[in-house]
Write an enzyme that holds these catalytic residues in place. Structure first.
Site, PDB file in Angstrom:
ATOM      1  N   ARG A   1       0.857  -1.197   0.000  1.00  0.00           N
ATOM      2  CA  ARG A   1       0.000   0.000   0.000  1.00  0.00           C
ATOM      3  C   ARG A   1       0.889   1.241   0.000  1.00  0.00           C
ATOM      4  O   ARG A   1       1.764   1.379   0.854  1.00  0.00           O
ATOM      5  CB  ARG A   1      -0.897  -0.027   1.240  1.00  0.00           C
ATOM      6  CG  ARG A   1      -1.892   1.093   1.281  1.00  0.00           C
ATOM      7  CD  ARG A   1      -2.853   0.915   2.447  1.00  0.00           C
ATOM      8  NE  ARG A   1      -3.775  -0.197   2.232  1.00  0.00           N
ATOM      9  CZ  ARG A   1      -4.426  -0.824   3.212  1.00  0.00           C
ATOM     10  NH1 ARG A   1      -4.244  -0.451   4.463  1.00  0.00           N
ATOM     11  NH2 ARG A   1      -5.252  -1.816   2.941  1.00  0.00           N
TER      12      ARG A   1
ATOM     13  N   HIS B   1      -6.210   0.384  -7.438  1.00  0.00           N
ATOM     14  CA  HIS B   1      -5.730  -0.972  -7.184  1.00  0.00           C
ATOM     15  C   HIS B   1      -5.096  -1.558  -8.445  1.00  0.00           C
ATOM     16  O   HIS B   1      -5.641  -1.410  -9.537  1.00  0.00           O
ATOM     17  CB  HIS B   1      -6.892  -1.891  -6.792  1.00  0.00           C
ATOM     18  CG  HIS B   1      -7.461  -1.598  -5.449  1.00  0.00           C
ATOM     19  ND1 HIS B   1      -8.382  -2.402  -4.833  1.00  0.00           N
ATOM     20  CD2 HIS B   1      -7.243  -0.575  -4.593  1.00  0.00           C
ATOM     21  CE1 HIS B   1      -8.698  -1.896  -3.659  1.00  0.00           C
ATOM     22  NE2 HIS B   1      -8.038  -0.781  -3.490  1.00  0.00           N
TER      23      HIS B   1
ATOM     24  N   ALA C   1     -10.316   5.153   4.619  1.00  0.00           N
ATOM     25  CA  ALA C   1     -10.351   3.689   4.460  1.00  0.00           C
ATOM     26  C   ALA C   1      -9.931   2.969   5.742  1.00  0.00           C
ATOM     27  O   ALA C   1     -10.511   1.946   6.109  1.00  0.00           O
ATOM     28  CB  ALA C   1      -9.458   3.269   3.302  1.00  0.00           C
TER      29      ALA C   1
ATOM     30  N   GLU D   1      -0.440  -7.426  -5.017  1.00  0.00           N
ATOM     31  CA  GLU D   1      -1.537  -6.439  -5.079  1.00  0.00           C
ATOM     32  C   GLU D   1      -1.001  -5.096  -4.596  1.00  0.00           C
ATOM     33  O   GLU D   1      -0.409  -5.011  -3.527  1.00  0.00           O
ATOM     34  CB  GLU D   1      -2.702  -6.872  -4.180  1.00  0.00           C
ATOM     35  CG  GLU D   1      -3.877  -5.896  -4.267  1.00  0.00           C
ATOM     36  CD  GLU D   1      -4.968  -6.163  -3.226  1.00  0.00           C
ATOM     37  OE1 GLU D   1      -6.029  -6.659  -3.592  1.00  0.00           O
ATOM     38  OE2 GLU D   1      -4.720  -5.876  -2.036  1.00  0.00           O
TER      39      GLU D   1
HETATM   40  P1  GTP Z   1     -11.189  -9.109  -2.007  1.00  0.00           P
HETATM   41  O1  GTP Z   1     -11.531 -10.498  -2.332  1.00  0.00           O
HETATM   42  O2  GTP Z   1     -11.769  -8.660  -0.671  1.00  0.00           O
HETATM   43  O3  GTP Z   1      -9.703  -8.867  -2.060  1.00  0.00           O
HETATM   44  O4  GTP Z   1     -11.918  -8.168  -3.059  1.00  0.00           O
HETATM   45  P2  GTP Z   1     -11.623  -7.972  -4.627  1.00  0.00           P
HETATM   46  O5  GTP Z   1     -10.786  -9.074  -5.140  1.00  0.00           O
HETATM   47  O6  GTP Z   1     -12.911  -7.682  -5.303  1.00  0.00           O
HETATM   48  O7  GTP Z   1     -10.694  -6.709  -4.649  1.00  0.00           O
HETATM   49  P3  GTP Z   1     -10.914  -5.152  -4.431  1.00  0.00           P
HETATM   50  O8  GTP Z   1      -9.913  -4.570  -5.345  1.00  0.00           O
HETATM   51  O9  GTP Z   1     -12.313  -4.666  -4.551  1.00  0.00           O
HETATM   52  O10 GTP Z   1     -10.495  -4.929  -2.896  1.00  0.00           O
HETATM   53  C1  GTP Z   1      -9.328  -5.452  -2.390  1.00  0.00           C
HETATM   54  C2  GTP Z   1      -8.853  -4.726  -1.146  1.00  0.00           C
HETATM   55  O11 GTP Z   1      -9.133  -3.327  -1.208  1.00  0.00           O
HETATM   56  C3  GTP Z   1      -9.485  -5.162   0.165  1.00  0.00           C
HETATM   57  O12 GTP Z   1      -8.855  -6.299   0.685  1.00  0.00           O
HETATM   58  C4  GTP Z   1      -9.265  -3.915   1.046  1.00  0.00           C
HETATM   59  O13 GTP Z   1      -7.923  -3.845   1.497  1.00  0.00           O
HETATM   60  C5  GTP Z   1      -9.487  -2.796   0.055  1.00  0.00           C
HETATM   61  N1  GTP Z   1     -10.897  -2.383   0.007  1.00  0.00           N
HETATM   62  C6  GTP Z   1     -11.779  -2.635  -0.973  1.00  0.00           C
HETATM   63  N2  GTP Z   1     -12.981  -2.094  -0.707  1.00  0.00           N
HETATM   64  C7  GTP Z   1     -12.861  -1.472   0.480  1.00  0.00           C
HETATM   65  C8  GTP Z   1     -13.768  -0.707   1.309  1.00  0.00           C
HETATM   66  O14 GTP Z   1     -14.931  -0.511   1.000  1.00  0.00           O
HETATM   67  N3  GTP Z   1     -13.274  -0.215   2.476  1.00  0.00           N
HETATM   68  C9  GTP Z   1     -11.974  -0.396   2.871  1.00  0.00           C
HETATM   69  N4  GTP Z   1     -11.571   0.140   4.030  1.00  0.00           N
HETATM   70  N5  GTP Z   1     -11.097  -1.101   2.122  1.00  0.00           N
HETATM   71  C10 GTP Z   1     -11.535  -1.638   0.951  1.00  0.00           C
HETATM   72 MG    MG Z   2      -7.902  -8.653  -0.927  1.00  0.00          MG
END
Ligand code: GTP
Ligand code: MG
Length: 249
Positions: free
Chosen positions: A106, A149, A180, A168
Site C-alpha cells: 500500500r 488498485h 479507508a 496487489e
Molecule cells: P477481495 O476479495 O476482498 O480482495 O476483493 P476484490 O478481489 O474484489 O478486490 P478489491 O480490489 O475490490 O479490494 C481489495 C482490497 O481493497 C481489500 O482487501 C481492502 O484492502 C481494500 N478495500 C476494498 N474495498 C474497500 C472498502 O470498501 N473499504 C476499505 N476500508 N477497504 C476496501
Molecule cells: Mg484482498
C-alpha cells in the site's frame, strides 16, 4: 502452527500440508515456506521500486510524492479462508493460481496526481506486468471507498531461476487512507450490520475526504504557479547541490 481448538489441524490446513493423521509433512511445510518467501521477495521488489521512484521524483519536484509505504503478507488462515470462500482447492498451486493478494503493498501519496503519476511510472518499467487495474478514484465504490488498485506480476531473481509472482498494489492519498483505515476498523469484513444512517455518515465522510484532496490539489497548483515549477528539474536545485558540497569538510 495454527490448529483448531481441539488441537487438530483444520481440514483445509491438513489438505494443504499433506496427509498423515495430524502430522505435518515436512516437505510440504518446506514448500509452503518457500512459496511464502517468494511472495515476500516480490513484495520487497515492489517496495524498492516505489522507494526508488520516490527518491527520483523528490529530486525532480522538490517534494516527496510518497508519504509512506506499508506491506503485508496474507496469513495462512486468511489464505485458507479465501480459498474456501471461493471454492478453490487447498493446494500450493491453487494459491498461486487463484489468489492475487497474498503479497500486498500500500502506497500512501501526498496528492491525488501523485497516485496516477506513480502508477504510470511503475508500469513503464519493462520487468513488471499489469494483470488487473481498478481505479476506484475515478469510479469510487458505492460506499465512497477510493484508491487505485493494481495486480502486477513481478520477477524475483532466485539462485537458478527467474520467477514471476503476483503482488496487489493499492495507491491512495493520505485523505483516502484516513477514511479507508477508519472505515475498515468500523466495518469492513466484520459482518457488522451497519445501520443505514451510519452508512450515510460514512459516505458523507468519504465525500469530505475527496473534497479535501481536491482543495489540497488546488493549493499545490497555486504553489507551483508561484514558484514557476513546470515539473522539470530546476536549475536552483543543481546549484543548491554544489553549495551544499562546498559546506562539506
Ligand atoms: P477481495 O476479495 O476482498 O480482495 O476483493 P476484490 O478481489 O474484489 O478486490 P478489491 O480490489 O475490490 O479490494 C481489495 C482490497 O481493497 C481489500 O482487501 C481492502 O484492502 C481494500 N478495500 C476494498 N474495498 C474497500 C472498502 O470498501 N473499504 C476499505 N476500508 N477497504 C476496501
Ligand atoms: Mg484482498
Amino acid at each position: 502452527m495454527s490448529q483448531n481448538k481441539s488441537g487438530f489441524l483444520s481440514d483445509s490446513m491438513q489438505e494443504l500440508l499433506g496427509p498423515g493423521a495430524g502430522q505435518i509433512s515436512y516437505e510440504r511445510m518446506q514448500e509452503l515456506n518457500k512459496l511464502m518467501s517468494y511472495y515476500r521477495c516480490a513484495m520487497m521488489e515492489v517496495v524498492t521500486k516505489f522507494n526508488v521512484l520516490n527518491e527520483q521524483f523528490s529530486l525532480q519536484f522538490d517534494r516527496n510524492p510518497i508519504t509512506g509505504i506499508k506491506s503485508r503478507l496474507k496469513t495462512l488462515p486468511s489464505i485458507l479462508e479465501k480459498l474456501e470462500r471461493r471454492g478453490h482447492p487447498f493446494t500450493l498451486e491453487s494459491i498461486e493460481e487463484n489468489l492475487n493478494d497474498v503479497a500486498g503493498v500500500r502506497v500512501i501519496c501526498s496528492f491525488r496526481e501523485d497516485v496516477h503519476m506513480l502508477s504510470e511510472a511503475l508500469m513503464q518499467q519493462d520487468d513488471i506486468i499489469l494483470l488487473e487495474r481498478k481505479d476506484y478514484i475515478r469510479n469510487p465504490k458505492p460506499n465512497g471507498y477510493r484508491s487505485l488498485h493494481m495486480i502486477v506480476s513481478v520477477p524475483i531473481f532466485l539462485a537458478h531461476e527467474k520467477k514471476y509472482m503476483r503482488v496487489e498494489i493499492q495507491l491512495r492519498t493520505l485523505a483516502m487512507d484516513f477514511w479507508a483505515t477508519l472505515e475498515h476498523q468500523l466495518r469492513y469484513k466484520k459482518d457488522v450490520d451497519m445501520a443505514a444512517d451510519m452508512e450515510r455518515e460514512l459516505y458523507t465522510c468519504a465525500h469530505l475526504s475527496a473534497e479535501l484532496d481536491e482543495r489540497m490539489d488546488g493549493l499545490r497548483q497555486l504553489v507551483q504557479q508561484q514558484h514557476g515549477h513546470n515539473g522539470s528539474l530546476q536549475p536552483e536545485k543543481s546549484l543548491r547541490w554544489t553549495d551544499q558540497s562546498h559546506n562539506l569538510r
